[in-house]
Design a protein around this motif. Structure first.
Motif, PDB file in Angstrom:
ATOM      1  N   GLN A 217      -4.630  12.403   5.950  1.00 56.28           N
ATOM      2  CA  GLN A 217      -5.196  12.985   4.715  1.00 56.28           C
ATOM      3  C   GLN A 217      -4.195  12.785   3.591  1.00 56.28           C
ATOM      4  O   GLN A 217      -3.067  13.243   3.693  1.00 56.28           O
ATOM      5  N   THR A 218      -4.588  12.166   2.528  1.00 56.05           N
ATOM      6  CA  THR A 218      -3.599  11.903   1.480  1.00 56.05           C
ATOM      7  C   THR A 218      -4.212  11.810   0.087  1.00 56.05           C
ATOM      8  O   THR A 218      -5.380  11.464  -0.059  1.00 56.05           O
ATOM      9  N   TYR A 219      -3.390  12.145  -0.898  1.00 57.67           N
ATOM     10  CA  TYR A 219      -3.794  11.957  -2.293  1.00 57.67           C
ATOM     11  C   TYR A 219      -3.421  10.563  -2.775  1.00 57.67           C
ATOM     12  O   TYR A 219      -3.711  10.199  -3.901  1.00 57.67           O
ATOM     13  N   ASN A 220      -2.693   9.790  -1.935  1.00 61.15           N
ATOM     14  CA  ASN A 220      -2.190   8.472  -2.332  1.00 61.15           C
ATOM     15  C   ASN A 220      -2.641   7.381  -1.372  1.00 61.15           C
ATOM     16  O   ASN A 220      -1.813   6.696  -0.771  1.00 61.15           O
ATOM     17  N   PRO A 221      -3.963   7.206  -1.228  1.00 58.76           N
ATOM     18  CA  PRO A 221      -4.421   6.241  -0.225  1.00 58.76           C
ATOM     19  C   PRO A 221      -3.967   4.813  -0.512  1.00 58.76           C
ATOM     20  O   PRO A 221      -3.922   3.992   0.399  1.00 58.76           O
ATOM     21  N   ASP A 222      -3.596   4.521  -1.749  1.00 59.25           N
ATOM     22  CA  ASP A 222      -3.201   3.146  -2.070  1.00 59.25           C
ATOM     23  C   ASP A 222      -1.705   2.895  -1.930  1.00 59.25           C
ATOM     24  O   ASP A 222      -1.244   1.782  -2.151  1.00 59.25           O
ATOM     25  N   HIS A 223      -0.961   3.936  -1.598  1.00 58.55           N
ATOM     26  CA  HIS A 223       0.487   3.755  -1.462  1.00 58.55           C
ATOM     27  C   HIS A 223       0.778   2.765  -0.324  1.00 58.55           C
ATOM     28  O   HIS A 223       0.127   2.817   0.723  1.00 58.55           O
ATOM     29  N   PRO A 224       1.772   1.861  -0.529  1.00 62.52           N
ATOM     30  CA  PRO A 224       2.061   0.863   0.516  1.00 62.52           C
ATOM     31  C   PRO A 224       2.309   1.481   1.900  1.00 62.52           C
ATOM     32  O   PRO A 224       1.850   0.941   2.908  1.00 62.52           O
ATOM     33  N   ALA A 225       3.022   2.606   1.947  1.00 63.27           N
ATOM     34  CA  ALA A 225       3.307   3.205   3.256  1.00 63.27           C
ATOM     35  C   ALA A 225       2.010   3.559   3.979  1.00 63.27           C
ATOM     36  O   ALA A 225       1.911   3.449   5.207  1.00 63.27           O
ATOM     37  N   ILE A 226       1.000   3.982   3.241  1.00 64.29           N
ATOM     38  CA  ILE A 226      -0.294   4.351   3.835  1.00 64.29           C
ATOM     39  C   ILE A 226      -1.094   3.092   4.156  1.00 64.29           C
ATOM     40  O   ILE A 226      -1.674   2.966   5.237  1.00 64.29           O
ATOM     41  N   GLN A 227      -1.103   2.165   3.215  1.00 67.35           N
ATOM     42  CA  GLN A 227      -1.888   0.945   3.407  1.00 67.35           C
ATOM     43  C   GLN A 227      -1.422   0.150   4.628  1.00 67.35           C
ATOM     44  O   GLN A 227      -2.235  -0.276   5.446  1.00 67.35           O
ATOM     45  N   PHE A 228      -0.104  -0.015   4.753  1.00 68.85           N
ATOM     46  CA  PHE A 228       0.387  -0.797   5.891  1.00 68.85           C
ATOM     47  C   PHE A 228       0.273  -0.009   7.195  1.00 68.85           C
ATOM     48  O   PHE A 228       0.085  -0.598   8.256  1.00 68.85           O
ATOM     49  N   LEU A 229       0.362   1.311   7.093  1.00 72.49           N
ATOM     50  CA  LEU A 229       0.156   2.126   8.293  1.00 72.49           C
ATOM     51  C   LEU A 229      -1.250   1.897   8.832  1.00 72.49           C
ATOM     52  O   LEU A 229      -1.467   1.797  10.037  1.00 72.49           O
ATOM     53  N   GLN A 230      -2.189   1.798   7.925  1.00 68.58           N
ATOM     54  CA  GLN A 230      -3.586   1.648   8.333  1.00 68.58           C
ATOM     55  C   GLN A 230      -3.764   0.398   9.194  1.00 68.58           C
ATOM     56  O   GLN A 230      -4.588   0.385  10.111  1.00 68.58           O
ATOM     57  N   GLN A 231      -2.976  -0.633   8.896  1.00 62.54           N
ATOM     58  CA  GLN A 231      -3.057  -1.877   9.696  1.00 62.54           C
ATOM     59  C   GLN A 231      -2.018  -1.880  10.813  1.00 62.54           C
ATOM     60  O   GLN A 231      -1.905  -2.872  11.516  1.00 62.54           O
ATOM     61  N   HIS A 232      -1.244  -0.803  10.974  1.00 63.15           N
ATOM     62  CA  HIS A 232      -0.071  -0.806  11.861  1.00 63.15           C
ATOM     63  C   HIS A 232       0.746  -2.058  11.592  1.00 63.15           C
ATOM     64  O   HIS A 232       1.196  -2.735  12.509  1.00 63.15           O
ATOM     65  N   ASP A 233       0.940  -2.356  10.332  1.00 63.26           N
ATOM     66  CA  ASP A 233       1.573  -3.611   9.959  1.00 63.26           C
ATOM     67  C   ASP A 233       3.023  -3.382   9.526  1.00 63.26           C
ATOM     68  O   ASP A 233       3.344  -3.328   8.333  1.00 63.26           O
ATOM     69  N   TYR A 234       3.892  -3.249  10.528  1.00 60.95           N
ATOM     70  CA  TYR A 234       5.307  -3.040  10.242  1.00 60.95           C
ATOM     71  C   TYR A 234       5.882  -4.208   9.434  1.00 60.95           C
ATOM     72  O   TYR A 234       6.554  -4.002   8.421  1.00 60.95           O
ATOM     73  N   GLU A 235       5.598  -5.432   9.878  1.00 56.86           N
ATOM     74  CA  GLU A 235       6.149  -6.611   9.184  1.00 56.86           C
ATOM     75  C   GLU A 235       5.758  -6.619   7.718  1.00 56.86           C
ATOM     76  O   GLU A 235       6.587  -6.849   6.842  1.00 56.86           O
ATOM     77  N   GLY A 236       4.467  -6.369   7.485  1.00 58.44           N
ATOM     78  CA  GLY A 236       3.957  -6.382   6.117  1.00 58.44           C
ATOM     79  C   GLY A 236       4.654  -5.318   5.282  1.00 58.44           C
ATOM     80  O   GLY A 236       5.105  -5.573   4.156  1.00 58.44           O
ATOM     81  N   PHE A 237       4.783  -4.140   5.865  1.00 58.13           N
ATOM     82  CA  PHE A 237       5.440  -3.057   5.140  1.00 58.13           C
ATOM     83  C   PHE A 237       6.871  -3.439   4.791  1.00 58.13           C
ATOM     84  O   PHE A 237       7.318  -3.270   3.660  1.00 58.13           O
ATOM     85  N   VAL A 238       7.580  -3.953   5.766  1.00 59.11           N
ATOM     86  CA  VAL A 238       8.991  -4.254   5.560  1.00 59.11           C
ATOM     87  C   VAL A 238       9.164  -5.339   4.507  1.00 59.11           C
ATOM     88  O   VAL A 238      10.004  -5.220   3.613  1.00 59.11           O
ATOM     89  N   ARG A 239       8.342  -6.373   4.589  1.00 56.11           N
ATOM     90  CA  ARG A 239       8.503  -7.448   3.601  1.00 56.11           C
ATOM     91  C   ARG A 239       8.226  -6.952   2.187  1.00 56.11           C
ATOM     92  O   ARG A 239       8.935  -7.278   1.242  1.00 56.11           O
ATOM     93  N   ASP A 240       7.185  -6.140   2.072  1.00 52.08           N
ATOM     94  CA  ASP A 240       6.836  -5.576   0.771  1.00 52.08           C
ATOM     95  C   ASP A 240       7.964  -4.692   0.231  1.00 52.08           C
ATOM     96  O   ASP A 240       8.378  -4.796  -0.923  1.00 52.08           O
TER      97      ASP A 240
END
Ligand code: ADP
Ligand code: ZN
Length: 762
Positions: A632-655
Motif C-alpha cells: 500500500q503506498t502513496y508513491n506507486p511510481d517510485h523506482p523502489a516500488i516499481q522495481f519491487l513489483q517486477q522483483h527486478d533487483y538488477e533494474g533497480f540497482v542500475r537505475d
C-alpha cells in the motif's frame, strides 16, 4: 617468578623495548620496558602500564631494540601482564592495525573492542580508607578534631568502605551526586584515598552452555541434495578454497538455499582441518540459523551472541582461541573472533545495516570481514538477495565474483516464480481516519484466513502513535533531551523517545496551552494490532517488535515455533519479521506504509526501502502454496516500488547507480563525516565551523567539503549535534584531509567523532 635478567645485567642498548598501544583515545604508541623477563613479551599481550599519573591497560604491538637514550630512566616499566598468553593472536592484531588506520581510530581502543568484555582488563579508580579513615571507622567516639567533624552519614560511608575494603568511584558517582560530594570531603580530610585498581580478565570456568541451540549435537540431520544452481555455486567456491584470497557474492532470492551452500563449504573446510567465520545480522533474532549450524557441526561451533551471559561468551571465545573449536557464528563483533586457520568467511545478508557499528569505534563488519579474508588468504562469501550497491559495484569492477541462485531451493516452490507484487495506490483507495488496511488488503487477509493460511503485515514503526500533538495549538510532544517527537506506547502506558529511551507518563493536557486536546497521530505496529483484532475477531493475532515480550533467549524461539506450527494467523511486526524466517504457511505479505522510509533524507533511503521490502516479500509462498504480496503506498511510481513489483533487483540497482553517479555519492565516491556534539549548541556550531575551515584549507578540488550543518536530529541525549561531510573519489586525498581536520582545536566540551564510510545521515 622467572626473573632471569635484572636491568643491571642487560648490556645498554641491547634491551628489547615494548611498544604498547594504550586503551585511551590516542593514536601514538608508547615505549615501555619489561626488565623482569628475558624473552620479550609476545605481540598481542595485554598489559597494565603507568601512564602519566594514571594506570591504564594496553597491548604490546611492537618490539624494538632500545638505544642508549631510550633505555634511560624516562622509559617506564610495565606493571603487570594480564593472562598467561597473548590476548590477541597475530591475525586479529593485523586486522586491528588495518582497521585503526582505515577508520582513523586509536589502535588501543580498536584492540580493546576486539576482545569480549570478559577478557578485557580494566583500570578503574577506587576508594579505600587511609589509616586515619580506618581509625575513624572503628572509633564510634572519636577524639581527633578532624574526626569530630564527621556526621553519621560520613561514618556510615567509612564503615561501608571498611567492610568492602574498596569501592568503585564510578559506581558512587553514578549512584548519587550527594554521595560523591561526601567522598570529596572525606578525601580532602585525609580519611579516604583514591587508588587505581586493575581488574584482570575474568576467570571463567568452562561454563556448561545453556544455549538453547546447543542441546542438539551434530545430529544425523537430513542433508539435502544441492540443486543445479547450488551445485554450480558450490563448485566455484570449492575450487577457490585453499587457493588464496577471493571474494564471492552469493546472490540468491530468499529461500534459494544460500545457507545450505555456506554449510557445505564450511563442512569441507572443517574436513581439511580449517576454520570458518560466519557473520549474521542480529543473531539473537534468528535462533533457527544458529540451530542449523549446531545441527550440522554440533559442538564444533562457537555461537557468539550478545544475548549470552558474559561468562559463556568468554568461554566460547577461549575455545576458539585454543583451537578447540574452529567455526564461529556471530553478529558484528564476531569479525574479531580468534578463529584458527581461517579459510572461509561468510557474511550472511551482507546488505544489512546492523553490520555497521554506530558508536565508539565505528567500523563496518562486512568490510572488515573481506579484509580479514584477504589477510588470511581465505575465501569470503557475501550472501544476499539484494547485495548493497557498494558490493554490486565491486562485482562490476571485477573485484568480487558473483554467483547466482535464481530459484527457490524447496522443490515444492522451485517451479514457481517469486510471488507477484500488487500495488495498492492509496491516493485512490483512501484509508479513512483510523484505517491502515485498504479494502484490497483487508479482502486478501479474509481470503488467507478462509484458506487457513498465514499473513504477515509489515510496518517499520513500533508503538501506537508515532507522535502526539495538540489539535488546539499544534504543539508536538517532544523528548526533553532530544529533538525528536515522543512515540505513544498505549499498552505500556507511556510516551517513549526512540532515540534515548526516555519514558514519560501519558498526559491529557497540552503542556503549552493546557487544552485537553492531545491526539496521537501516525501509526505504529501497536495500533495495527488493535485494528486487526477489531477487524478480524476470529483470527489469532500476534505482534513481533522490540516492545513485545519475546526478546529474551528462548522466548523468541518459542514464539517463532508458534508461527511455524500455524498457531498464529496474522503476524504483525517491524523489521524483526523480515529476518531470515522460513515460515511455510505464510502466503500473504502486506507492506503497510513504505512511504516514510522512502522519503527519509538519506541518499540510501531508496536502496534500504527496496531491500527491506524484497526481504519481507520473500517471506511469502515459501511452502506448498503460492504467495501474494500487497504494497500500500502513496508513491506507486517510485523506482523502489516499481522495481519491487517486477522483483527486478538488477533494474533497480542500475537505475539507482546512475543517480548516485550523478550526485557523486557512494559507491562512486567515498565519504567521511565529522560528527560534533556538546552540551551547548553555540559551541558545537563554532567547533563545526572550525572543522569545516580546517577541511577546506587542506582540501583541493578533488575533495568536496559540505557543511557545517546541523544534524537532522539536532539534539540527542541533551547534546547539540552538527556535521561536516567530506566526499571524494580519491581515497588518499580524502584520508589526508580527514587527518588534517582531526587536528582542529575545538571549544571546551565539544566532542568530535570521525565516521568513515558513514551509513547514517542522522
Ligand atoms: P536462504 O539462505 O537462501 O534463504 P536456505 O538455505 O535457508 O535459503 O533454504 C531455504 C529452505 O530450503 C530451507 O528450509 C532449506 O533447508 C531448504 N533447502 C535448501 N537447499 C535445498 C535443496 N537443495 N533441496 C531441498 N531443500 C533445500
Ligand atoms: Zn530522547
Amino acid at each position: 617468578m622467572a626473573t632471569l635478567d635484572t636491568p643491571s645485567t642487560v648490556a645498554p642498548g641491547a634491551e628489547t623495548l615494548l611498544e604498547v598501544a594504550v586503551v585511551l583515545p590516542l593514536t601514538e604508541v608508547f615505549t615501555y620496558r619489561d626488565s623482569r623477563r628475558a624473552v620479550p613479551l609476545a605481540m598481542g599481550s595485554q598489559v597494565v602500564v603507568p601512564f602519566g599519573r594514571r594506570t591504564v591497560t594496553g597491548f604490546v604491538v611492537g618490539h624494538r631494540q632500545g638505544g642508549s637514550v631510550e633505555t634511560g630512566r624516562d622509559v617506564r616499566e610495565i606493571l603487570e601482564v594480564v593472562g598467561t598468553e597473548p590476548a590477541l593472536d597475530e591475525s586479529v592484531l593485523e586486522l586491528c592495525r588495518w582497521a585503526a588506520a582505515y577508520y582513523l581510530a586509536p589502535l588501543g581502543e580498536v584492540l580493546s573492542a576486539a576482545l569480549p568484555s570478559g577478557e578485557r582488563a580494566s583500570a578503574s579508580r577506587r576508594l579505600s580508607l587511609t589509616s586515619a579513615g580506618k581509625a575513624a571507622a572503628v572509633d564510634s567516639n572519636p577524639s581527633g578534631l578532624a574526626a569530630m567533624a564527621l556526621d553519621a552519614e560520613d561514618r556510615a560511608l567509612l564503615a561501608r568502605l571498611k567492610k568492602a575494603r574498596t569501592l568503585s568511584l564510578a559506581g558512587i558517582a553514578r549512584a548519587s551526586s550527594a554521595e560523591l560530594q561526601r567522598v570529596n570531603f572525606l578525601v580532602e580530610r585525609g580519611f579516604v584515598e583514591i587508588v587505581e585498581a586493575i581488574r584482570g580478565a575474568r576467570r571463567t570456568r568452562q561454563a556448561a552452555s545453556d544455549d538453547p541451540t546447543s542441546d542438539q549435537a551434530a545430529t544425523n540431520e537430513r542433508v539435502p541434495t544441492l540443486n543445479q544452481c547450488q551445485q554450480e555455486a558450490f563448485a566455484s567456491l570449492l575450487a577457490a578454497l585453499g587457493c588464496g584470497y577471493a571474494t564471492f557474492v552469493l546472490q540468491g532470492i530468499t529461500g534459494s538455499g544460500k545457507t545450505e551452500v555456506y554449510l557445505r563449504l564450511i563442512a569441507e573446510a572443517r574436513r581439511r582441518g580449517l576454520g570458518a567465520l560466519v557473520l549474521v545480522p542480529e543473531i539473537a533474532l534468528t535462533p533457527q540459523l544458529a540451530a542449523r549450524f549446531r545441527a550440522r557441526f554440533g559442538d564444533d561451533v562457537a555461537v557468539l551472541h550478545s544475548g549470552l551471559p558474559p561468562a559463556e561468551r568468554t568461554a566460547a571465545w577461549r575455545r576458539l582461541r585454543q583451537g578447540e573449536v574452529k567455526i564461529a557464528v556471530g553478529a558484528r563483533s564476531a569479525v574479531f573472533a580468534p578463529v584458527r586457520d581461517l579459510a572461509v568467511v561468510v557474511v550472511d545478508e551482507e546488505h544489512d545495516g546492523s553490520f555497521k557499528q554506530e558508536d565508539g569505534f565505528r567500523y563496518n563488519a562486512r568490510d572488515l570481514a573481506v579484509m580479514r579474508a584477504s589477510q588470511s588468504r581465505a575465501v569470503a562469501v557475501l550472501g544476499s538477495a539484494t547485495p548493497c550497491l557498494e558490493t554490486y559495484r565491486n562485482v562490476v569492477l571485477g573485484r568480487f565474483t558473483r554467483l547466482l541462485l535464481p530459484v527457490r531451493a524447496n522443490p515444492a516452490a522451485a517451479e514457481r516464480p517469486l510471488p507477484p507484487v500488487e500495488i495498492v495506490d492509496l491516493r485512490v483507495h483512501q484509508l479513512g481516519k483510523e484505517g491502515l488496511l485498504s479494502p484490497p488488503l483487508a479482502l486478501a487477509v479474509d481470503q488467507a484466513l478462509a484458506a487457513g493460511e498465514q499473513t504477515i503485515l509489515f510496518l517499520n514503526r513500533r508503538g501506537f502513535s508515532t507522535f502526539v500533538h495538540c489539535v488546539a495549538c499544534g504543539h508536538v510532544l517532544r523528548c526533553s533531551d532530544c529533538a525528536v517527537s515522543l512515540t505513544l506506547h498505549r499498552a505500556r502506558g507511556h510516551l517513549l523517545c526512540h532515540y534515548c529511551g526516555r519514558a514519560e507518563p501519558i498526559r491529557d493536557t497540552c503542556p503549552q496551552c493546557n487544552a485537553k486536546s492531545l491526539e496521537g497521530m501516525g501509526s505504529g505496529t501497536e495500533r495495527v494490532e488493535t485494528l486487526v483484532r477489531e477487524r478480524f475477531p476470529q483470527a489469532r493475532v500476534a505482534r513481533l517488535d522490540r516492545d513485545t515480550a519475546v526478546s529474551g533467549r528462548g522466548q523468541l524461539a518459542a514464539f517463532l515455533d508458534r508461527v511455524h506450527r500455524r498457531e498464529i494467523d496474522i503476524l504483525i511486526g517491524t523489521q524483526m519479521v523480515t529476518k531470515g524466517h522460513d515460515f511455510g504457511g505464510v502466503t500473504l505479505v502486506g507492506v503497510l506504509q513504505p512511504d516514510q522510509g522512502i522519503h527519509l533524507p538519506d541518499f540510501r533511503a531508496s536502496e534500504r526501502a527496496f531491500q527491506v521490502m524484497e526481504q519481507v516479500a520473500g517471506r511469502a509462498g515459501r511452502g506448498e502454496s503460492p504467495g501474494r504480496i500487497i504494497v500500500q503506498t502513496y508513491n506507486p511510481d517510485h523506482p523502489a516500488i516499481q522495481f519491487l513489483q517486477q522483483h527486478d533487483y538488477e533494474g533497480f540497482v542500475r537505475d539507482e547507480l546512475t543517480r548516485r553517479e550523478e550526485a557523486h555519492y557512494p559507491p562512486y565516491a567515498r565519504m567521511v563525516v565529522f560528527r560534533l556534539d556538546g552540551p551547548e549548541a553555540g559551541a558545537v556550531r563554532e567547533g563545526a565551523s572550525a572543522a569545516a575551515i580546517c577541511a577546506r584549507a587542506a582540501a583541493d578540488s578533488s575533495v568536496r567539503v559540505l557543511g557545517p550543518s546541523e544534524a537532522p536530529i539536532a539534539r540527542l541525549r541533551g547534546r547539540a549535534r552538527f556535521q561536516v561531510w567530506l566526499s571524494s573519489s580519491d581515497r588518499a586525498k580524502l584520508l589526508a584531509v580527514t587527518r588534517a581536520t582531526q587536528r582542529v582545536s575545538l571549544p571546551r566540551g565539544v566532542r568530535l567523532e570521525v565516521d568513515v564510510d558513514p551509513q547514517s545521515v542522522l
